[in-house]
Design a protein around this motif. Structure first.
Motif, mmCIF file in Angstrom:
data_model
loop_
_atom_site.group_PDB
_atom_site.id
_atom_site.type_symbol
_atom_site.label_atom_id
_atom_site.label_comp_id
_atom_site.label_asym_id
_atom_site.label_seq_id
_atom_site.Cartn_x
_atom_site.Cartn_y
_atom_site.Cartn_z
ATOM 1 N N LEU A 170 -8.835 10.675 -2.864
ATOM 2 C CA LEU A 170 -8.104 11.187 -1.688
ATOM 3 C C LEU A 170 -7.490 12.542 -1.989
ATOM 4 O O LEU A 170 -7.468 13.436 -1.139
ATOM 5 C CB LEU A 170 -7.031 10.200 -1.281
ATOM 6 N N GLU A 171 -6.958 12.670 -3.226
ATOM 7 C CA GLU A 171 -6.330 13.954 -3.591
ATOM 8 C C GLU A 171 -7.383 15.074 -3.593
ATOM 9 O O GLU A 171 -7.116 16.190 -3.154
ATOM 10 C CB GLU A 171 -5.673 13.842 -4.963
ATOM 11 N N LEU A 173 -9.989 15.123 -1.717
ATOM 12 C CA LEU A 173 -10.230 15.427 -0.298
ATOM 13 C C LEU A 173 -9.127 16.336 0.226
ATOM 14 O O LEU A 173 -9.382 17.295 0.962
ATOM 15 C CB LEU A 173 -10.297 14.139 0.512
ATOM 16 N N PHE A 174 -7.882 16.013 -0.144
ATOM 17 C CA PHE A 174 -6.731 16.806 0.315
ATOM 18 C C PHE A 174 -6.841 18.248 -0.173
ATOM 19 O O PHE A 174 -6.605 19.192 0.584
ATOM 20 C CB PHE A 174 -5.451 16.149 -0.229
ATOM 21 N N GLY A 177 -9.384 20.080 1.776
ATOM 22 C CA GLY A 177 -8.795 20.483 3.075
ATOM 23 C C GLY A 177 -7.926 21.699 2.903
ATOM 24 O O GLY A 177 -7.949 22.611 3.738
ATOM 25 N N GLN A 185 -8.596 18.144 8.477
ATOM 26 C CA GLN A 185 -8.841 17.505 7.174
ATOM 27 C C GLN A 185 -7.528 17.155 6.471
ATOM 28 O O GLN A 185 -7.373 16.052 5.955
ATOM 29 C CB GLN A 185 -9.653 18.457 6.284
ATOM 30 N N SER A 189 -6.498 13.360 5.568
ATOM 31 C CA SER A 189 -6.363 12.956 4.144
ATOM 32 C C SER A 189 -4.923 12.594 3.792
ATOM 33 O O SER A 189 -4.678 11.644 3.051
ATOM 34 C CB SER A 189 -6.840 14.087 3.229
ATOM 35 N N ALA A 192 -4.276 9.116 5.042
ATOM 36 C CA ALA A 192 -5.000 8.163 4.187
ATOM 37 C C ALA A 192 -4.250 7.959 2.869
ATOM 38 O O ALA A 192 -4.141 6.824 2.395
ATOM 39 C CB ALA A 192 -6.408 8.714 3.914
ATOM 40 N N ILE A 193 -3.723 9.065 2.299
ATOM 41 C CA ILE A 193 -2.934 8.923 1.045
ATOM 42 C C ILE A 193 -1.753 8.011 1.247
ATOM 43 O O ILE A 193 -1.488 7.114 0.457
ATOM 44 C CB ILE A 193 -2.481 10.314 0.557
ATOM 45 N N LEU A 232 -11.683 10.608 8.981
ATOM 46 C CA LEU A 232 -11.956 11.387 7.786
ATOM 47 C C LEU A 232 -13.400 11.891 7.795
ATOM 48 O O LEU A 232 -13.665 13.066 7.514
ATOM 49 C CB LEU A 232 -11.738 10.556 6.528
ATOM 50 N N TYR A 236 -14.385 15.781 7.699
ATOM 51 C CA TYR A 236 -14.971 16.398 6.527
ATOM 52 C C TYR A 236 -16.451 16.729 6.694
ATOM 53 O O TYR A 236 -17.008 17.496 5.926
ATOM 54 C CB TYR A 236 -14.765 15.518 5.276
ATOM 55 N N VAL A 245 -16.339 11.480 1.315
ATOM 56 C CA VAL A 245 -15.631 10.464 2.109
ATOM 57 C C VAL A 245 -16.349 9.137 1.970
ATOM 58 O O VAL A 245 -15.716 8.098 1.732
ATOM 59 C CB VAL A 245 -15.525 10.924 3.566
#
Lengths: 762, 153
Positions: A170-171, A173-174, A177, A185, A189, A192-193, A232, A236, A245
């Motif tokens: 997730l990080e 993905l963050f 973004g 994004q 994310s 989701a975190i 997500l 993404y 994802v």
């Protein structure tokens, strides 16, 4: 048994005439006592048996209490273990696990010891059941422990790394973004975190605390995370990161599967602890409580049984005692009656026989015991008595003839007896009077036959009276003498005390005087020293005076020399004056030419004149001074003489003072001796006082003795009171000691008074 | 000699004391003044002749002034003084108590001896000097000294 004895006693009463009554007295008494002894032995045996059974039941009670104690310990230890198990179930701490294992060992030991102690089979069965149940419980507990350990490893090995992986995904993905600057994004994310965090937290809580609600929260968070998937994905895919994802969500699915496994194991633990083990524990506790309950009821039973037994024993002992007492009373009554009745009857018979009724029947002759023998002996007496009566009637005839002769003689004898009675009566009266202390009593008018008796009696009483009179007089004198002595002793005692007091004061005064004299001696010694110093001073002064005289002589000598010198000066001045005059004469002869020289000559002459004058003045002064020096020498000489005199006198004073010191020392020594003597006197006086005290006490007792003697003598009536001539003769003799007493008293008084004065002075 | 010339104006007098009284002589008649030296008495000499002494080899008669003036004989001491006086060719020593002063007076201060005195007294006293409340007789040396015949004898 008691009933048997009573029955025996009844039969004995029934057949007493034949069997019991014919037994010998000793046998009868022995029979009675033996039966009582048997009864007592029976009572003792019974009591012993009862006490033994009570002791046995007490032993059983003790065992039951012991077992109950053990069972209670099992229960207590098991409760401990349950507490630890519960704590472990809630917290999963290792300390709780260790405590539970320790408690398990303790429970096992307690159960084993309880089984070893128990004898009763049903209780033993129960305990064995408890043991089996506890084994099951322990097995389940071990299973729980294993499960817990497995869960922990599972969490550390699988759940945590997966969780970390999810977090990283997730990080990433963050970060993507953020790199793209895509707000959609970032939003997706970020949410989701947050959901992932919640999910992991809830899973941790559910596994850690076995919390069902946390498990539910975990499921909710998981579905939330899954719900973020399309968002997500769409966010993404725009930047070609859709693969990341989908990879993330594959990991999510595997995490979910692992978490479900862990939660299932956790559920099993909870169900084991809360359901199966709890039920087992309840059963064990129930069994233990049952065992305790059984023990308690058993104890109560034993207690009641024991109390009952004690009551029985008490009742039995009481019954036996009462029965024994009754039997003893009945036996005593029978034996006493069996002995007393025949003896009373025989006694009555013997009395009537003694009174002469020889026709009575002697009872109980047919008895074979001692009473029967007695009766037979009495029968012999009776027969002999009848025989004697026959003989007596024969003798009565002969006696009648003798009777007449005897009456004649009796008349004569009666006359004599009357006389005798008269005499005896008179004597009796006189002796009674004598006994009551009347010594004036005499007997008179005795018949000729008793005349001598009267004379002797009267003489005896006379003698007695004389003696008593003398004793009375002496005792009177003694009493007054004793009184005097007591009085004198009192006075002496008082004076001795005064003397002792005076002596004490004297001793004190002497002590003071001794101290004063000692001070005087010291003062004299001091004065001696001072005088010696003064003498030395005076001698020194004499020397000084001598030196002063010498100095004065020197001064006088110097003055003389000065005078001579002054004479020379005067001579010179005179010669100078003459020369000046000559010079003046020469100048005058020279006329005008010598005018100046004449002036000089005149000046020189004037100088010479002044010098002569000065010399004369000095001479005068010197002579005055010489005179004064001479006067001074005289005075100093006188002073020396005076000092010599003073020295001599001081010498004398020193001698006197030395004498004074010596005499003061002697005085002190003398006073010390006097003091010792006075102290001895004091001691002796104290002893005298004690002796006088004793003498006083003795004299007082003597006085009281004399008074008692007087009182005793006063009980006798003497002729003095009756005024009989014989007593008159006695009077002077009686008065004699009195007079001497009076005389001595007078003397003593006269002697005493000056003595008293002396004492007062002393 | 000059003093004789000056005599009308002033005169120098020597004052001396004798027997408690003061007398004076004309200083020109004085030759010498000496301290007392014991004198050798002369037998059968008049009582005012005390004796003779040796004055530088010359025999000098000593006249006791006190006796000469009609008073008691002097008992000489060291303090007594001998005035060697000369008149004409006669020379003698006068034993006096002390020489008290040498004074210069005017001639008119010396008054003549009053007539009331006897001739004998007048022959011994030349004049009287009254000065400072004192009365001092000025003796006539001619009369006092013994005659030269006697002296020669």
């Amino acid at each position: 048994m008691a009933g048997d004895i009573t029955k025996g006693a009844d039969t004995a009463t029934g057949s007493s005439r034949l069997s019991f009554g014919n037994l010998r007295v000793g046998t009868r008494v022995a029979t009675g006592f033996v039966s009582i002894v048997i009864l007592l032995a029976l009572a003792c045996g019974f009591s012993f048996m009862a006490v033994k059974s009570i002791s046995a039941s007490l032993g059983r009670l003790h065992e039951s209490i012991e077992v109950e104690d053990r069972v209670r310990k099992v229960d207590r230890d098991f409760l401990d273990m349950r507490r630890y198990v519960r704590e472990f179930g809630i917290s999963g701490h290792a300390s709780a696990l260790a405590g539970a294992e320790k408690a398990e060992v303790a429970v096992r030991q307690s159960i084993n010891s309880a089984i070893a102690e128990t004898r009763a089979p049903d209780r033993l069965d129960k305990l064995r059941k408890v043991q089996t149940l506890f084994d099951t419980y322990a097995a389940q507990f071990h299973r729980v422990a294993d499960l817990h350990a497995a869960e922990e490893t599972f969490v550390s090995r699988e759940i945590d790394p997966l969780g970390e992986k999810l977090q990283q995904g997730l990080e990433t993905l963050f970060d993507i973004g953020q790199g793209e600057g895509n707000s959609d994004q970032l939003k997706a994310s970020g949410s989701a975190i947050k959901s992932l965090m919640t999910m992991r937290l809830q899973l941790d809580r559910a596994l850690e605390r076995h919390d069902a609600s946390a498990a539910k929260s975990y499921a909710v968070a998981m579905s939330e995370l899954n719900a973020f998937a399309p968002k997500l994905q769409s966010a993404y895919e725009a930047t070609d990161h859709g693969a990341s994802v989908s990879a993330f969500y594959v990991t999510v699915a595997s995490f979910n599967a692992v978490a479900a496994k862990a939660l299932k194991a956790d559920e099993e633990i909870v169900s084991l602890i809360d359901t199966s083990m709890a039920a087992l524990a309840m059963e064990i506790a129930q069994l233990a409580a049952d065992a305790v309950h059984v023990s308690e009821s058993e104890q109560e039973q034993i207690e009641q049984g024991t109390i009952k037994a004690i009551e029985n024993v008490m009742a039995s002992v009481l019954g036996l005692g009462v029965a024994g007492l009754m039997i003893a009373c009945v036996l005593a009554w029978f034996i006493g009656r069996g002995l007393a009745l025949p003896i009373q009857r025989i006694t009555a018979t013997m009395k009537s026989l003694a009174q002469g009724a020889l026709d009575v029947d002697v009872p109980a002759q047919d008895k074979r015991d001692e009473i029967g023998e007695m009766a037979r002996a009495v029968q012999v007496f009776k027969i002999q008595g009848q025989r004697a009566r026959e003989l007596e009637s024969e003798a009565a005839q002969a006696r009648k003839t003798a009777e007449e002769e005897r009456t004649k003689a009796d008349a004569e004898r009666a006359a004599v007896a009357r006389e005798q009675a008269d005499v005896v009566e008179q004597l009796g009266v006189s002796l009674a009077a004598l006994a009551s202390g009347d010594l004036t009593t005499r007997v008179r008018d005795f018949p000729d036959a008793y005349r001598q008796l009267a004379t002797h009696f009267n003489d005896a009483v006379d003698k007695l009276e004389q003696t008593m009179s003398i004793i009375a007089g002496s005792s009177l004198g003694m009493q007054s003498g004793a009184g005097e002595i007591a009085q004198a002793s009192d006075d002496l005692s008082r004076r001795t005390e005064q003397q002792a007091a005076s002596l004490e004061e004297t001793a004190a005064a002497l002590d003071e005087i001794t101290a004063t004299v000692r001070t005087t001696a010291q003062g004299a010694h001091h004065a001696q020293n001072v005088v010696a110093t003064a003498r030395v001073g005076a001698e020194k002064s004499g020397e000084v005076v001598q030196r002063a005289v010498a100095a004065m002589s020197e001064i006088a000598k110097s003055s003389t020399e000065i005078g001579q010198i002054i004479g020379v000066i005067d001579e010179i001045a005179f010669q100078t004056s003459l020369l000046a005059l000559n010079a003046g004469v020469e100048a005058a002869r020279a006329g005008e030419a010598g005018r100046g020289f004449a002036v000089v000559a005149s000046e020189v002459r004037a100088l010479a004149q002044r010098s002569a004058d000065a010399a004369r003045e000095i001479k005068t002064l010197i002579s005055t001074s010489s005179n004064q020096v001479a006067a001074g020498v005289t005075l100093v000489g006188e002073t020396g003489a005076a000092l010599t005199r003073i020295s001599t006198q001081v010498q004398e004073v020193a001698g006197i003072v030395t004498e004074i010191a010596a005499s003061a020392q002697e005085q002190a020594t003398g006073l010390q001796q006097v003091n010792t003597a006075v102290n001895q006197m004091d001691q002796i006086t104290q002893q005298n006082a004690a002796m006088v005290e004793e003498a006083t006490a003795a004299s007082h007792s003597l006085k009281s003795e004399a008074e008692r003697l007087q009182a005793m003598i006063a009980r006798f009536t003497l002729a003095g009171t009756a005024g009989r001539p014989s007593v008159e003769v006695m009077r002077p003799r009686q008065a004699m000691p009195k007079r001497t007493v009076a005389a001595t008293r007078g003397n003593a008084a006269r002697k005493l008074e000056p003595a008293q004065d002396d004492w007062a002075e002393f | 000699m000059s003093s004789n010339q000056a005599s009308p104006a002033t005169r120098e007098l020597m004052l001396f004391r004798c027997d408690g009284r003061e007398f004076c002589l004309d200083i020109m008649q004085v030759r010498d003044i000496r301290g007392w030296t014991p004198a050798t008495p002369l037998p059968h000499a008049p009582d005012y002749m005390h004796g003779v002494i040796n004055l530088r080899g010359q025999v000098l008669p000593i006249v006791d002034m006190s006796t000469r003036l009609g008073c008691a004989r002097t008992r000489p001491t060291d303090k007594h003084v001998i005035i060697v006086a000369q008149t004409g060719d006669r020379i003698a020593g006068l034993l006096v108590e002390a020489v008290s002063d040498v004074m210069t007076v005017a001639s008119d201060q010396i008054q003549p001896t009053p007539d009331l005195a006897s001739a004998l007294a007048k022959s011994y006293v030349q004049g009287v000097l009254a000065i400072e409340g004192r009365m001092i007789c000025m003796l006539a040396l001619d009369q006092i000294l013994p005659p030269s015949a006697e002296l020669a004898a």
